[in-house]
Scaffold this motif. Structure first.
Motif, PDB file in Angstrom:
ATOM      1  N   SER A   1       0.824  -1.209   0.000  1.00 37.65           N
ATOM      2  CA  SER A   1       0.000   0.000   0.000  1.00 37.65           C
ATOM      3  C   SER A   1       0.858   1.257   0.000  1.00 37.65           C
ATOM      4  O   SER A   1       0.694   2.145  -0.853  1.00 37.65           O
ATOM      5  N   ARG A   2       1.763   1.363   0.946  1.00 35.52           N
ATOM      6  CA  ARG A   2       2.532   2.601   1.096  1.00 35.52           C
ATOM      7  C   ARG A   2       3.476   2.842  -0.080  1.00 35.52           C
ATOM      8  O   ARG A   2       3.638   3.985  -0.534  1.00 35.52           O
ATOM      9  N   LEU A   3       4.111   1.782  -0.587  1.00 36.52           N
ATOM     10  CA  LEU A   3       5.052   1.984  -1.691  1.00 36.52           C
ATOM     11  C   LEU A   3       4.320   2.260  -3.001  1.00 36.52           C
ATOM     12  O   LEU A   3       4.830   2.985  -3.860  1.00 36.52           O
ATOM     13  N   SER A   4       3.128   1.706  -3.158  1.00 35.44           N
ATOM     14  CA  SER A   4       2.315   2.058  -4.333  1.00 35.44           C
ATOM     15  C   SER A   4       1.922   3.523  -4.276  1.00 35.44           C
ATOM     16  O   SER A   4       1.954   4.237  -5.289  1.00 35.44           O
ATOM     17  N   ARG A   5       1.550   3.989  -3.075  1.00 30.91           N
ATOM     18  CA  ARG A   5       1.210   5.408  -2.911  1.00 30.91           C
ATOM     19  C   ARG A   5       2.433   6.297  -3.169  1.00 30.91           C
ATOM     20  O   ARG A   5       2.276   7.472  -3.531  1.00 30.91           O
TER      21      ARG A   5
ATOM     22  N   ARG B   1       6.420   1.012  -8.741  1.00 26.52           N
ATOM     23  CA  ARG B   1       5.745  -0.092  -9.440  1.00 26.52           C
ATOM     24  C   ARG B   1       5.892  -1.333  -8.570  1.00 26.52           C
ATOM     25  O   ARG B   1       6.998  -1.848  -8.391  1.00 26.52           O
ATOM     26  N   VAL B   2       4.783  -1.792  -8.022  1.00 25.20           N
ATOM     27  CA  VAL B   2       4.809  -2.836  -6.995  1.00 25.20           C
ATOM     28  C   VAL B   2       4.163  -4.114  -7.502  1.00 25.20           C
ATOM     29  O   VAL B   2       3.082  -4.096  -8.106  1.00 25.20           O
ATOM     30  N   CYS B   3       4.834  -5.228  -7.248  1.00 29.43           N
ATOM     31  CA  CYS B   3       4.316  -6.562  -7.526  1.00 29.43           C
ATOM     32  C   CYS B   3       4.192  -7.304  -6.204  1.00 29.43           C
ATOM     33  O   CYS B   3       5.138  -7.324  -5.403  1.00 29.43           O
TER      34      CYS B   3
ATOM     35  N   ASP C   1      -6.211  -0.863  -1.026  1.00 26.43           N
ATOM     36  CA  ASP C   1      -5.582   0.432  -1.238  1.00 26.43           C
ATOM     37  C   ASP C   1      -4.409   0.312  -2.208  1.00 26.43           C
ATOM     38  O   ASP C   1      -4.227   1.156  -3.098  1.00 26.43           O
ATOM     39  N   ALA C   2      -3.604  -0.728  -2.061  1.00 25.88           N
ATOM     40  CA  ALA C   2      -2.473  -0.944  -2.964  1.00 25.88           C
ATOM     41  C   ALA C   2      -2.954  -1.118  -4.405  1.00 25.88           C
ATOM     42  O   ALA C   2      -2.383  -0.550  -5.348  1.00 25.88           O
ATOM     43  N   LYS C   3      -4.007  -1.901  -4.568  1.00 27.52           N
ATOM     44  CA  LYS C   3      -4.569  -2.115  -5.908  1.00 27.52           C
ATOM     45  C   LYS C   3      -5.031  -0.794  -6.513  1.00 27.52           C
ATOM     46  O   LYS C   3      -4.768  -0.513  -7.699  1.00 27.52           O
ATOM     47  N   ARG C   4      -5.705   0.039  -5.720  1.00 28.83           N
ATOM     48  CA  ARG C   4      -6.193   1.327  -6.226  1.00 28.83           C
ATOM     49  C   ARG C   4      -5.032   2.231  -6.661  1.00 28.83           C
ATOM     50  O   ARG C   4      -5.205   3.108  -7.498  1.00 28.83           O
ATOM     51  N   HIS C   5      -3.854   2.018  -6.077  1.00 29.39           N
ATOM     52  CA  HIS C   5      -2.704   2.856  -6.409  1.00 29.39           C
ATOM     53  C   HIS C   5      -1.738   2.168  -7.371  1.00 29.39           C
ATOM     54  O   HIS C   5      -0.587   2.606  -7.516  1.00 29.39           O
ATOM     55  N   GLY C   6      -2.203   1.113  -8.029  1.00 31.41           N
ATOM     56  CA  GLY C   6      -1.427   0.542  -9.127  1.00 31.41           C
ATOM     57  C   GLY C   6      -0.663  -0.727  -8.851  1.00 31.41           C
ATOM     58  O   GLY C   6      -0.005  -1.253  -9.765  1.00 31.41           O
ATOM     59  N   ALA C   7      -0.690  -1.244  -7.628  1.00 29.89           N
ATOM     60  CA  ALA C   7       0.026  -2.493  -7.352  1.00 29.89           C
ATOM     61  C   ALA C   7      -0.580  -3.634  -8.155  1.00 29.89           C
ATOM     62  O   ALA C   7      -1.800  -3.698  -8.358  1.00 29.89           O
TER      63      ALA C   7
END
Length: 554
Positions: free
Chosen positions: A34-38, A42-44, A221-227
């Motif tokens: 969550s935090r790194l996506s925010r 680019r998070v996997c 939250d992570a998904k919403r921010h692109g994870a």
């Protein structure tokens, strides 16, 4: 209420490289994602279990059996993606969660901050106490997970049963803060959650959608921010590259289907057993690490026990969704607790919580307690079930306390195992046995330490809160990771591997004496602040607002 969208993607959608790969999706991994996506990374996310949508958790015994995976040495049974991962050891048994959201899917959700003396202990690096970020970590974790004390808990039958047993301690119970939404709400991740129906099935997975699990909070939250989130992929080890890391994994269902993904940074959040296992395998393949890796395993003073045949009705068995009975609400899995701090000796402190067995286990309870002639009126229980017969008086106790954290995690047949030959002689078990014996006798019941004592599962201590194995330390001589959760790069000194972190229960250097989810989350939030500062990144923590947002209802 509208079903939230699925979070995970098909394996074919995975890119060859990312800024960050997060291994595991529990409290530590979910927060990192969550935090790194925010922060624009680019998070996997790689999770060995599967995604279980609300409404698909086991509600009947046959479904529960299909969610059980059991590991005992080389012997393994059940699906590798079963929600309940049971590790039967020669010294101690461990139960962990497996699924997108980790242990948050099947735990009781009790969110407690440890006694202040825990962090005053010398086992922790000095910076944990001095840099001021631990309080911020607890604050941010609480804002997302929203632990709540249910205002009506003292009226519940099982709470009153705990109250009756508490007299021997001279201390009344208090309501327990749990990560459950008791009102319909749109949470900080923008997910609409229904209100808790008080069914008691928290520990088999919430089919109402009221539990504030990692899946509906940090991961959403992570998904919403692109994870990008991938399930049913089990990581074996990590490999150092010139410019980052390679994460090797295989399909959970077929270990021969191997692959890898590269990243500048890797966060291991696979849990105490998983992260330690990955680092142990990586060390076997040449990764330099501290000699403390695997040491300091703690069972957190865990005991699950029962009072049988007491005078008072307990109503401590879940009723499912839709509920089997509605005349007497069960409540959340844990509604009340007796807090017994010891002013002179932190390690003698304990918390006794009343617990609830999920409805899917109900058919097995008469079988458990009939064994050995423990249950009078056995036929009555078999005929009437657990809601009206003698088992309606069964009280469940969940105890968290302190042990000496002297276990060791080792690789055996390429799988992690716990070595702790003297664990059953830890003082904590005798101390808790005495307390629960007195509590059971106070209500006219008998203390049953373990209804499975005559089986392989019950002959040894067990824990659902495994901690340690990658404990924090000032240097590699005292820990596996530093206070920022970075992995030490050898057996001595304070040098760390650039871009390799561990964020989960394995970083605890000692027992906590309380349910660990909030502390794991706080330390992960703290690590994210340090990571952002060290890499000149920024992220906000504002709740998501969407067009589909619903107004909370009272």
């Amino acid at each position: 209420m509208q079903q939230p969208e699925m979070l995970s993607l098909a394996r074919a959608a995975m890119r060859p490289a990312y800024d960050v790969v997060v291994v595991g999706s529990g409290y530590g991994g979910g927060i990192a994602a969550s935090r790194l996506s925010r922060a624009g990374q680019r998070v996997c996310v790689l999770e060995r279990g599967r995604e279980v949508p609300v409404g698909a958790f086991p509600s009947r015994m046959p479904e529960l059996r299909r969610e059980l995976q059991v590991h005992s040495g080389k012997k393994r049974s059940g699906p590798g993606t079963g929600l309940y991962d049971v590790r039967l050891g020669s010294d101690i048994n461990v139960v962990v969660g497996c699924g997108l959201g980790g242990g948050s899917l099947i735990n009781a959700g009790v969110a407690l901050r440890p006694d202040a003396r825990v962090f005053a202990h010398a086992a922790w690096p000095d910076a944990i106490r001095t840099d001021g970020l631990l309080d911020l970590g607890f604050e941010r974790a609480a804002a997302m997970l929203r632990p709540t004390r249910h205002a009506d808990a003292p009226a519940l039958t099982k709470y009153r049963a705990l109250e009756a047993a508490s007299g021997v301690f001279g201390k009344a119970p208090v309501t327990a803060p749990v990560t459950v939404s008791f009102d319909a709400v749109v949470n900080p991740a923008g997910i609409a959650q229904a209100a808790c129906t008080l069914c008691g099935d928290c520990c088999s997975g919430c089919n109402v959608g009221a539990k504030n699990s990692i899946a509906v909070t940090y991961l959403a939250d992570a998904k919403r921010h692109g994870a990008e989130i991938f399930t049913e992929l089990a990581v074996s080890h990590v490999e150092r590259l010139s410019g980052g890391w390679r994460v090797h994994f295989a399909a959970t269902a077929d270990a021969s289907e191997t692959a890898s993904v590269d990243a500048k940074t890797v966060f291991l959040g696979a849990g105490t057993l998983g992260s330690t296992e990955i680092l142990l395998r990586s060390r076997e393949r040449g990764l330099k690490a501290s000699d403390r890796l695997g040491h300091g395993f703690s069972a957190n003073g865990d005991i699950i026990a029962f009072a049988l045949g007491g005078r008072n009705r307990a109503n401590a068995v879940g009723v499912g969704e839709p509920p089997k009975f509605t005349d007497d609400p069960v409540g959340a899995c844990v509604a009340g607790q007796i807090e017994l701090p010891d002013a002179d000796d932190l390690n003698a402190s304990m918390i006794i919580q009343e617990g609830t067995m999920p409805s899917s286990v109900a058919p097995l309870l008469p079988v458990f307690f009939i064994a050995g002639g423990r249950l009078l009126g056995a036929a009555q229980s078999l005929i009437k079930g657990v809601y009206k017969g003698p088992l309606a008086h069964l009280q469940s106790f969940f105890v968290v306390s302190h042990d000496e954290a002297l276990g060791r995690l080792v690789l055996r047949d390429d799988a992690v195992a716990v070595d702790w030959p003297d664990v059953a002689r830890q003082e904590v078990y005798a101390r808790v046995d005495d307390a629960l014996t007195r509590a059971a006798e106070a209500v006219g019941g008998r203390y049953i330490k373990n209804p499975l004592a005559a089986t392989n599962m019950g002959a040894r201590p067990a824990t659902a809160h495994p901690l340690g194995g990658c404990g924090m330390g000032e240097t590699a001589e005292t820990g596996t990771v530093d206070h920022k959760c970075q992995v030490f790069a050898g057996p001595t000194g304070a040098e760390t591997h650039a871009g390799l972190y561990v964020c989960d229960g394995s970083v605890m250097p000692r027992s906590l004496g309380c349910n660990p989810l909030l502390t794991i989350s706080a330390l992960a939030e703290r690590a994210m602040v340090h990571f952002a500062r060290d890499h000149h990144l920024g992220f906000d923590t504002e709740p998501i607002r969407t067009d589909a947002e619903l107004e909370p209802t009272a």
